[in-house]
Design a protein around this motif. Structure first.
Motif, mmCIF file in Angstrom:
data_model
loop_
_atom_site.group_PDB
_atom_site.id
_atom_site.type_symbol
_atom_site.label_atom_id
_atom_site.label_comp_id
_atom_site.label_asym_id
_atom_site.label_seq_id
_atom_site.Cartn_x
_atom_site.Cartn_y
_atom_site.Cartn_z
ATOM 1 N N PHE A 119 -25.384 53.595 8.329
ATOM 2 C CA PHE A 119 -25.749 52.729 9.442
ATOM 3 C C PHE A 119 -24.970 52.536 10.622
ATOM 4 N N HIS A 120 -25.429 52.088 11.894
ATOM 5 C CA HIS A 120 -24.661 52.166 12.918
ATOM 6 C C HIS A 120 -24.273 50.864 13.418
ATOM 7 N N LEU A 121 -23.187 50.240 13.542
ATOM 8 C CA LEU A 121 -22.423 49.049 13.782
ATOM 9 C C LEU A 121 -21.535 48.949 15.001
ATOM 10 N N ARG A 122 -21.626 48.211 15.872
ATOM 11 C CA ARG A 122 -20.415 47.939 16.837
ATOM 12 C C ARG A 122 -19.963 46.746 16.663
ATOM 13 N N GLU A 143 -26.568 48.552 15.883
ATOM 14 C CA GLU A 143 -26.858 49.598 17.096
ATOM 15 C C GLU A 143 -27.934 50.681 16.342
ATOM 16 N N GLY A 144 -28.339 50.317 15.399
ATOM 17 C CA GLY A 144 -29.219 51.455 14.644
ATOM 18 C C GLY A 144 -30.657 50.991 14.760
ATOM 19 N N GLU A 145 -31.321 51.758 13.883
ATOM 20 C CA GLU A 145 -32.947 51.350 14.131
ATOM 21 C C GLU A 145 -33.339 50.905 12.547
ATOM 22 N N GLU A 146 -32.263 50.935 11.797
ATOM 23 C CA GLU A 146 -32.574 50.189 10.309
ATOM 24 C C GLU A 146 -31.848 48.939 10.108
ATOM 25 N N THR A 147 -32.292 48.216 9.350
ATOM 26 C CA THR A 147 -31.713 46.971 8.942
ATOM 27 C C THR A 147 -30.707 47.402 8.042
ATOM 28 N N ALA A 148 -29.472 46.714 8.434
ATOM 29 C CA ALA A 148 -28.022 47.038 7.511
ATOM 30 C C ALA A 148 -27.644 46.058 6.558
ATOM 31 N N PRO A 149 -27.026 46.219 5.307
ATOM 32 C CA PRO A 149 -26.338 45.279 4.442
ATOM 33 C C PRO A 149 -24.924 45.174 5.286
ATOM 34 N N TYR A 150 -24.893 43.614 5.195
ATOM 35 C CA TYR A 150 -23.421 43.477 6.187
ATOM 36 C C TYR A 150 -22.657 42.282 5.420
ATOM 37 N N GLY A 151 -21.068 42.635 5.646
ATOM 38 C CA GLY A 151 -20.409 41.543 5.043
ATOM 39 C C GLY A 151 -19.157 41.734 5.756
ATOM 40 N N VAL A 152 -18.251 40.710 5.882
ATOM 41 C CA VAL A 152 -17.157 40.755 6.807
ATOM 42 C C VAL A 152 -16.041 39.652 6.058
ATOM 43 N N GLY A 153 -14.682 40.327 6.378
ATOM 44 C CA GLY A 153 -13.826 39.356 5.961
ATOM 45 C C GLY A 153 -12.557 39.867 6.642
ATOM 46 N N GLN A 154 -11.344 39.025 6.444
ATOM 47 C CA GLN A 154 -10.205 39.418 7.112
ATOM 48 C C GLN A 154 -8.761 38.893 5.869
ATOM 49 N N HIS A 155 -7.761 39.617 6.040
ATOM 50 C CA HIS A 155 -6.656 39.609 5.003
ATOM 51 C C HIS A 155 -5.561 39.222 5.211
ATOM 52 N N PRO A 156 -5.242 38.135 6.043
ATOM 53 C CA PRO A 156 -3.753 37.700 6.240
ATOM 54 C C PRO A 156 -3.099 36.805 5.110
ATOM 55 N N TYR A 157 -1.810 37.186 5.329
ATOM 56 C CA TYR A 157 -0.781 36.653 4.056
ATOM 57 C C TYR A 157 -0.088 35.525 4.883
ATOM 58 N N PHE A 158 -0.152 34.311 4.207
ATOM 59 C CA PHE A 158 0.809 33.137 4.692
ATOM 60 C C PHE A 158 1.899 32.597 3.909
ATOM 61 N N THR A 159 2.882 32.219 4.840
ATOM 62 C CA THR A 159 4.216 31.795 4.096
ATOM 63 C C THR A 159 4.664 30.363 4.761
ATOM 64 N N SER A 283 -25.309 36.596 -0.633
ATOM 65 C CA SER A 283 -24.823 36.362 0.539
ATOM 66 C C SER A 283 -24.767 37.534 1.199
ATOM 67 N N VAL A 284 -25.304 38.388 1.186
ATOM 68 C CA VAL A 284 -25.353 39.612 1.947
ATOM 69 C C VAL A 284 -26.072 39.633 3.308
ATOM 70 N N VAL A 285 -25.653 39.861 4.324
ATOM 71 C CA VAL A 285 -26.302 39.485 5.573
ATOM 72 C C VAL A 285 -27.384 40.840 5.964
ATOM 73 N N ALA A 286 -28.606 40.528 6.015
ATOM 74 C CA ALA A 286 -29.412 41.939 6.552
ATOM 75 C C ALA A 286 -29.678 41.779 7.858
ATOM 76 N N LEU A 287 -28.810 42.741 8.562
ATOM 77 C CA LEU A 287 -28.300 42.724 10.001
ATOM 78 C C LEU A 287 -29.584 43.645 10.440
ATOM 79 N N GLU A 288 -30.363 43.081 11.364
ATOM 80 C CA GLU A 288 -31.511 43.694 12.043
ATOM 81 C C GLU A 288 -31.267 44.556 13.035
ATOM 82 N N PRO A 289 -31.889 45.467 13.300
ATOM 83 C CA PRO A 289 -31.727 46.086 14.571
ATOM 84 C C PRO A 289 -31.558 45.451 15.820
ATOM 85 N N GLY A 290 -30.550 45.313 16.353
ATOM 86 C CA GLY A 290 -30.261 44.809 17.692
ATOM 87 C C GLY A 290 -29.807 43.125 17.593
#
Length: 304
Positions: A119-122, A143-159, A283-290
């Motif tokens: 799949f093609h993402l920006r 950015e592609g022509e197919e629906t893409a499976p998608y998830g996102v996260g971030q990994h900060p450590y706090f003190t 909770s997977v996002v089905a990210l549609e083209p565009g």
């Protein structure tokens, strides 16, 4: 040139953050001269996922295998000791700096079709510091022509400067936790009530070993779930808020990290979906083209 590329320093009042070109990672963050993020130096290797953006999935995909729209797909096994694909495909990619000024940095990259993820993402990461602290917005377009499976996260450590996490006080507004197997993959989502994972009221972390996903987040009037890590004196601490697009949370006390990093900080990982979501479909996002998806989270350090 640093091993992590350009160092983008953001300043506003007592707040200072540094974002790097490699992976658009959050390298450091301090408030009033006190570090609230345990990050890494400009020429240090990035270990333990510190500050990294996790796209197109956070956490783990068991055996790297999943099925999407009738097609069986195989991701590279980037956690070979447990046979998992872990933390997405963009952690070691240089991101392009789109905008950088005193209190704001915007970086962007493309994720092109490849084995296991055709799949093609920006992807765009936006960091802003202001009077309240740091806000992060992670937005991805298909950015592609197919629906893409998608998830996102971030990994900060706090003190909060306690040496280890053991003496810090933790509050987690989550009604459920995900029981995981020996490979870190969920087997059941259960209520936190009556378990060692109930941090809905503040309590000391102590000897608790956390590499644990949480769900059913309780939100305030602004739609934010707020995780609080506080110094035992109560005189200072940090609130990590989880806003739009954050459905789950992973907490990690760093027990499997090598010394001297072990249990020195708490990873508070906002996630749009739980571990193994590509395989389980939770909770997977089905990210549609565009189409696009945004996840927002941020940090509010405080003094009592």
């Amino acid at each position: 040139m640093s091993q992590t590329g350009r160092q983008l320093t953001l300043r506003h009042g007592d707040h200072t953050a540094v974002v790097v070109e490699l992976g658009a990672a959050l390298r450091s963050y301090s408030f009033g001269g006190r570090e609230v993020l345990q990050g890494f130096g400009p020429d240090d290797p990035v270990t333990g996922g510190r500050g990294q953006i996790l796209v197109p999935w956070p956490n783990r995909v068991g055996a790297g295998r999943y099925r999407w729209r009738g097609e069986d797909l195989q991701l590279p096994l980037t956690e070979p000791e447990h046979g998992n694909a872990i933390h997405g495909l963009l952690r070691w990619t240089p991101w392009r700096v789109v905008e950088s000024d005193t209190g704001r940095a915007v970086l962007e990259t493309g994720l092109w079709p490849q084995p296991g993820y055709p799949f093609h993402l920006r992807v765009r990461g936006r960091y802003v510091v202001d009077d309240t602290g740091l806000e992060v917005a992670l937005t991805t377009w298909n950015e592609g022509e197919e629906t893409a499976p998608y998830g996102v996260g971030q990994h900060p450590y706090f003190t909060v400067g306690t040496g280890t996490v053991d003496d810090a006080s933790l509050t987690v507004p989550a009604r459920t936790w995900l029981r995981t197997d020996e490979n870190g993959l969920p087997v059941a989502e259960e209520p936190v009530t009556g378990t060692p994972y109930d941090f809905r009221e503040p309590r000391v972390i102590g000897a608790a070993r956390l590499d644990t996903p949480f769900g059913s987040l309780v939100r305030d009037a602004r739609g934010r779930a707020v995780v609080r890590l506080a110094h035992p004196s109560g005189e200072h601490g940090v609130d990590v808020w989880l806003g739009e697009g954050t459905e789950y949370l992973q907490l990690y006390t760093g027990d499997t990290l090598p010394e001297p990093e072990r249990r020195r900080a708490l990873a508070v990982e906002p996630m749009s979906c739980p571990p193994n979501a590509f395989a389980d479909g939770v909770s997977v996002v089905a990210l549609e083209p565009g189409g696009h998806h945004t996840m927002r989270w941020g940090v509010t350090p405080w003094r009592g």
